[in-house]
Design a protein around this motif. Structure first.
Motif, PDB file in Angstrom:
ATOM      1  N   VAL B  76      31.598  35.937  45.338  1.00  0.00           N
ATOM      2  CA  VAL B  76      32.527  36.128  44.213  1.00  0.00           C
ATOM      3  C   VAL B  76      31.766  36.700  43.022  1.00  0.00           C
ATOM      4  CG1 VAL B  76      34.112  34.979  42.625  1.00  0.00           C
ATOM      5  CG2 VAL B  76      33.899  34.156  44.975  1.00  0.00           C
ATOM      6  N   ILE B  77      32.292  37.779  42.450  1.00  0.00           N
ATOM      7  CA  ILE B  77      31.738  38.273  41.195  1.00  0.00           C
ATOM      8  C   ILE B  77      32.867  38.344  40.166  1.00  0.00           C
ATOM      9  CG2 ILE B  77      29.856  39.564  42.238  1.00  0.00           C
ATOM     10  CD1 ILE B  77      31.486  42.084  41.915  1.00  0.00           C
ATOM     11  N   SER B  78      32.508  38.447  38.895  1.00  0.00           N
ATOM     12  CA  SER B  78      33.569  38.462  37.893  1.00  0.00           C
ATOM     13  C   SER B  78      33.211  39.370  36.725  1.00  0.00           C
ATOM     14  CB  SER B  78      33.811  37.049  37.367  1.00  0.00           C
ATOM     15  OG  SER B  78      32.708  36.636  36.601  1.00  0.00           O
ATOM     16  N   ALA B  79      34.218  39.779  35.990  1.00  0.00           N
ATOM     17  CA  ALA B  79      33.996  40.597  34.788  1.00  0.00           C
ATOM     18  C   ALA B  79      35.160  40.418  33.820  1.00  0.00           C
ATOM     19  CB  ALA B  79      33.846  42.058  35.162  1.00  0.00           C
ATOM     20  N   ASP B  80      34.908  40.817  32.588  1.00  0.00           N
ATOM     21  CA  ASP B  80      35.898  40.715  31.519  1.00  0.00           C
ATOM     22  C   ASP B  80      36.631  42.048  31.407  1.00  0.00           C
ATOM     23  OD1 ASP B  80      37.317  40.227  29.239  1.00  0.00           O
ATOM     24  OD2 ASP B  80      35.608  39.664  27.996  1.00  0.00           O
ATOM     25  N   HIS B  81      37.944  42.061  31.614  1.00  0.00           N
ATOM     26  CA  HIS B  81      38.652  43.349  31.514  1.00  0.00           C
ATOM     27  C   HIS B  81      39.186  43.614  30.104  1.00  0.00           C
ATOM     28  CE1 HIS B  81      42.450  41.326  31.541  1.00  0.00           C
ATOM     29  NE2 HIS B  81      42.611  41.227  32.841  1.00  0.00           N
ATOM     30  N   GLN B  82      38.966  42.648  29.208  1.00  0.00           N
ATOM     31  CA  GLN B  82      39.299  42.813  27.792  1.00  0.00           C
ATOM     32  C   GLN B  82      40.736  43.254  27.543  1.00  0.00           C
ATOM     33  OE1 GLN B  82      36.230  45.118  25.751  1.00  0.00           O
ATOM     34  NE2 GLN B  82      34.736  44.428  27.240  1.00  0.00           N
ATOM     35  N   ASN B  83      41.597  43.037  28.507  1.00  0.00           N
ATOM     36  CA  ASN B  83      43.021  43.393  28.399  1.00  0.00           C
ATOM     37  C   ASN B  83      43.233  44.878  28.148  1.00  0.00           C
ATOM     38  OD1 ASN B  83      43.429  40.687  28.686  1.00  0.00           O
ATOM     39  ND2 ASN B  83      43.690  40.300  26.514  1.00  0.00           N
ATOM     40  N   LYS B  84      42.270  45.693  28.593  1.00  0.00           N
ATOM     41  CA  LYS B  84      42.413  47.131  28.369  1.00  0.00           C
ATOM     42  C   LYS B  84      42.455  47.858  29.706  1.00  0.00           C
ATOM     43  CE  LYS B  84      40.394  47.402  23.803  1.00  0.00           C
ATOM     44  NZ  LYS B  84      39.437  46.336  23.485  1.00  0.00           N
ATOM     45  N   ASP B 106      43.334  38.289  39.952  1.00  0.00           N
ATOM     46  CA  ASP B 106      43.716  37.774  38.625  1.00  0.00           C
ATOM     47  C   ASP B 106      44.483  38.810  37.800  1.00  0.00           C
ATOM     48  OD1 ASP B 106      43.816  35.287  37.258  1.00  0.00           O
ATOM     49  OD2 ASP B 106      42.700  36.208  35.640  1.00  0.00           O
ATOM     50  N   LEU B 107      43.786  39.676  37.005  1.00  0.00           N
ATOM     51  CA  LEU B 107      44.431  40.755  36.246  1.00  0.00           C
ATOM     52  C   LEU B 107      45.541  40.228  35.327  1.00  0.00           C
ATOM     53  CD1 LEU B 107      44.588  43.176  39.276  1.00  0.00           C
ATOM     54  CD2 LEU B 107      42.970  43.277  37.384  1.00  0.00           C
ATOM     55  N   VAL B 108      45.162  39.894  34.111  1.00  0.00           N
ATOM     56  CA  VAL B 108      46.083  39.136  33.253  1.00  0.00           C
ATOM     57  C   VAL B 108      47.118  39.951  32.492  1.00  0.00           C
ATOM     58  CG1 VAL B 108      46.190  37.117  31.799  1.00  0.00           C
ATOM     59  CG2 VAL B 108      44.037  37.797  32.760  1.00  0.00           C
ATOM     60  N   THR B 109      46.809  41.188  32.120  1.00  0.00           N
ATOM     61  CA  THR B 109      47.832  41.938  31.393  1.00  0.00           C
ATOM     62  C   THR B 109      48.426  43.015  32.285  1.00  0.00           C
ATOM     63  OG1 THR B 109      45.964  43.079  30.441  1.00  0.00           O
ATOM     64  CG2 THR B 109      47.200  41.687  28.973  1.00  0.00           C
ATOM     65  N   THR B 110      49.660  43.378  32.006  1.00  0.00           N
ATOM     66  CA  THR B 110      50.337  44.388  32.824  1.00  0.00           C
ATOM     67  C   THR B 110      49.556  45.695  32.840  1.00  0.00           C
ATOM     68  OG1 THR B 110      52.437  43.400  32.285  1.00  0.00           O
ATOM     69  CG2 THR B 110      52.484  45.647  33.079  1.00  0.00           C
ATOM     70  N   SER B 111      49.057  46.081  31.648  1.00  0.00           N
ATOM     71  CA  SER B 111      48.332  47.355  31.586  1.00  0.00           C
ATOM     72  C   SER B 111      47.112  47.345  32.499  1.00  0.00           C
ATOM     73  CB  SER B 111      47.917  47.631  30.148  1.00  0.00           C
ATOM     74  OG  SER B 111      47.533  46.442  29.507  1.00  0.00           O
ATOM     75  N   THR B 112      46.372  46.230  32.538  1.00  0.00           N
ATOM     76  CA  THR B 112      45.198  46.176  33.420  1.00  0.00           C
ATOM     77  C   THR B 112      45.636  46.121  34.873  1.00  0.00           C
ATOM     78  OG1 THR B 112      45.112  43.773  33.256  1.00  0.00           O
ATOM     79  CG2 THR B 112      43.741  44.995  31.736  1.00  0.00           C
TER      80      THR B 112
END
Lengths: 322, 406
Positions: B76-84, B106-112
């Motif tokens: 498992v690896i992870s990164a911050d997509h900063q909602n962009k 995961d992918l928290v915002t629709t745009s991401t």
């Protein structure tokens, strides 16, 4: 109901009042920045983090130590001011002779560290700080419901701003401060302890940020990024007012709050639409401007104004060319 | 460091348990199934997803390896997509090209979510959306390499919107976050309100994220609507609710938090949120199974899981099970297997992934408890109604996804 460009007059008054409230926040915050820049030549990017610390300390005091709002309003700025003094003594003093950029980078780094620590400890959702009992509820003004607490915020901010302005511009202590900005060596020769004065000035600027933080705590959710959301706007205020200008930052802060209120009411967009929509060609040229001044773009308004001011008066509205 | 520890742990587990026969049977590319958790690590959604989502995925991997004893390694690896959108698309591309990531979750915002789904489709990798909510994810913009797991704006609208209209809240005004998610949530709720005989009096868009909502609340107040629908999320919702009380909007008008997470309720406190309806895909205190898992999560995070985080666990476990059953990590085969197998765990009962990528499962209409009704920490909701899976999500007959055969 009377309407001005599609906006009921009541709604306009409401928005102007809210603009005044937000503007007084901008004024206190930008005042602190202006003082620090004026005397220390430091662009204090940690201002937002210090504002957040003020709010968080108030919350921590209330939750764990039972300190009420009024005490927090005094103690929290004091405590944060002390951290400011420590930062000035141990770090900032080495940077005075260097370019502005170094101070900016140092304080920016500090802000990121502080925010990171708070985020790690408290999470991003933040905490709720209740409105003090005596200021709960509100007054019905006919055109809007004014929460008593917001009225208090305006009064408290204006008093603090005015007192600060008076001390700096009209008192003897203030004359030392201003002299220190002009020529520190000469002032030192007169026997004034300039380094101490500088330290205390930074401490005071920081305390102003924390004071605004405590004022904000019952209004906004107290969270680690509350400052970084605001700081960019406040910097724009300082730039528009003229870096380092005390009166400039107060007047611009309140003025921009009011302008933001008018934009949020949708009046500017309606007005532009009413004048230009029917005009061929010009209408389509004005269209993007109309978008920039629409309520959903209200976050951008201040920056548009900043760009215009910088083009016309690079030193800001109240600034002097150096 | 954590990643190293985890893979070391997995290697150790495999060394003891992994039988050579199983190894030979599973054809996994590069010998490892690599998962990328792409989420909001530091921004406004980092409590409801963020590090907690990473933890949930790691728990799923550990449990899977311990219980199912697969013949492959999982990393498992992870990164911050900063909602962009642009940052997340670049990260996804980098992960797939150089890190050989098999699935992004995961992918928290629709745009991401939409940005990463597009990259994953192009590169033939799997995406599992648990955080983002907009219905276009499984409609106009659906892909055959994506699964939408936890909830969506349709389900939120059906749950909260219908319940509020039925309670007598007929006239609505929307306070909408000015981006894809806010608009989708507003649109779906508007449909439900109109269908149930309600009216929409107007709306105001606010910048995302925002701090001060007083201007917008004043407009909502002067609209005279009975219900102000909050088509926003996270700190925006928290500040809207807080300031609505301050300006005397509530209790004269009522608020409908169209997307509220347990982390928001926790932050605001029960005094400010009591009586509000909300729709959720998961609540920790529903039954023994949910409590058992949530307590394990709580031990590590000191917070109860949000529905996004619980959904991440469920989705990750299901994905790994599908890889094991398919005997390969090939995208098409695994997707087919995921759609074929029902989802049965603490999160979903008889959950099913449809052709449009929507995982359908029961949703819950919850009402926030009064302060005096809450008996222990995180005791926040009454579950008022179970919305059955087949009613909670857009019916396939109305789907705009080209993958759905009609």
């Amino acid at each position: 109901m009377t309407e001005i460009f599609g906006v009921p007059i009541q709604a306009l008054f409401g928005q102007l009042l809210i603009g005044l409230i937000n503007g007084s926040f901008y004024a206190v915050l930008s005042l602190g920045l202006a003082i620090i820049f004026g005397l220390l030549n430091i662009i204090n990017f940690a201002h937002g983090a210090q504002y957040m610390m003020g709010a968080f300390l108030a919350w921590i005091g209330m939750t764990f130590l039972g300190v009420n709002y009024w005490w927090a309003l005094m103690l929290s700025p004091l405590a944060v001011g002390v951290t400011g003094v420590i930062i000035e003594r141990t770090m900032l003093r080495w940077l005075y002779r260097l370019d502005h950029l170094y101070g900016l980078l140092l304080t920016f780094g500090l802000a990121l560290i502080v925010e990171g620590l708070f985020r790690y400890k408290f999470g991003i959702s933040g905490e709720s700080y209740p409105v003090p009992e005596t200021l709960a509820g509100g007054i019905n003004l006919g055109f809007m419901f004014l929460p008593k607490y917001r009225a208090w915020v305006v009064v408290a901010s204006l008093v603090v701003c005015f007192v600060t302005w008076y001390v700096i511009e009209r008192s003897k202590l203030g004359s030392y401060l201003r002299a220190g900005t002009e020529n520190p060596q000469l002032l030192q020769a007169f026997g004034v302890n300039v380094p101490l004065m500088i330290t205390l000035t930074y401490g005071y600027g920081v305390a102003l940020a924390a004071f605004a933080g405590v004022l904000a705590a019952p209004i906004f959710n107290v969270n680690p990024v509350m400052g970084s959301n605001l700081i960019i706007v406040v910097f724009a205020v300082v730039v528009i007012g003229g870096m380092g200008s005390i009166m400039g930052s107060i007047v611009t802060g309140i003025g921009l709050g009011l302008i933001e209120g008018v934009v949020k009411s949708g009046m500017v967009a309606n007005l532009l639409g009413a004048i230009f929509d029917e005009v061929p060609i010009v209408g389509s040229i004005v269209y993007p401007v109309k978008l920039l001044f629409s309520p959903e773009a209200s976050a951008v308004t201040i920056f548009v104004i900043m760009a215009i001011v910088l083009l016309l008066r690079p030193a800001g509205l109240f600034g002097r060319e150096r | 460091m954590k990643r190293k520890l985890l893979s070391a742990m997995l290697c150790a587990v495999l060394a003891i348990n992994g039988s050579p026969v199983a190894m030979a049977a599973t054809k996994v590319s590069d010998g490892v199934v690599k998962i990328g958790v792409l989420t909001d690590m530091s921004g406004t959604y980092s409590d409801l997803a963020g590090p907690g989502s990473l933890l949930a995925v790691q728990m799923a991997v550990q449990d899977f390896v311990a219980r199912e004893k697969p013949g492959f390694k999982v990393e498992v690896i992870s990164a911050d997509h900063q909602n962009k959108g642009d940052i997340s698309a670049n990260k996804a591309r980098e992960w797939i090209d150089t890190e050989k990531v098999d699935a992004i979750i995961d992918l928290v915002t629709t745009s991401t979510a939409l940005a990463v789904m597009k990259v994953a489709k192009e590169k033939n990798r799997i995406t599992i959306v648990s955080g983002a909510a907009s219905t276009p994810i499984t409609n106009e913009q659906c892909t055959d390499t994506n699964v939408h797991w936890t909830y969506d704006t349709y389900a939120l609208a059906v749950g909260t919107g219908r319940a509020v209209v039925k309670q007598g809240g007929k006239n609505w005004f929307f306070l909408t976050a000015d981006y894809a998610f806010g608009k989708a949530l507003e649109k779906d709720t508007t449909d439900v309100v109109l269908e149930n005989g309600g009216k929409v009096l107007g709306r105001v868009l606010h910048p995302f994220p925002a701090q001060d909502f007083s201007s917008f609340l004043l407009q909502a107040q002067s609209s005279g609507a009975q219900v102000i629908g909050l088509a926003n999320a996270g700190n925006d919702t928290i500040n809207s609710i807080k300031q609505a009380a301050e300006f005397g909007v509530t209790p004269k008008q009522s608020l409908a938090g169209l997307l509220m997470f347990i982390t928001d309720v926790h932050s605001l406190g029960l005094k400010a949120t009591q009586g509000m309806y909300l729709t959720t895909g998961f609540y920790w205190d529903m039954n023994e199974e949910t409590r058992a898992w949530s307590r394990r999560f709580f031990e590590k995070k000191q917070r109860m899981p949000s529905m996004v985080q619980a959904g991440d666990y469920s989705a990750m476990y299901h994905y790994l099970k599908a890889v094991k059953a398919a005997g390969t990590d090939d995208t098409k085969t695994v997707m087919a297997k995921m759609k074929e197998m029902p989802v049965n765990d603490f999160f979903a009962k008889n959950g099913k992934i449809r052709d449009d990528g929507r995982m359908i499962h029961d949703m819950y209409l919850a009402q926030v408890k009064k302060p005096e009704e809450s008996k222990y920490p995180w005791d926040y909701y009454h579950i008022r109604q179970v919305i059955p899976a087949d009613q909670a999500f857009t019916p396939l007959s109305k789907s705009k996804c080209p993958l759905v055969k009609k």
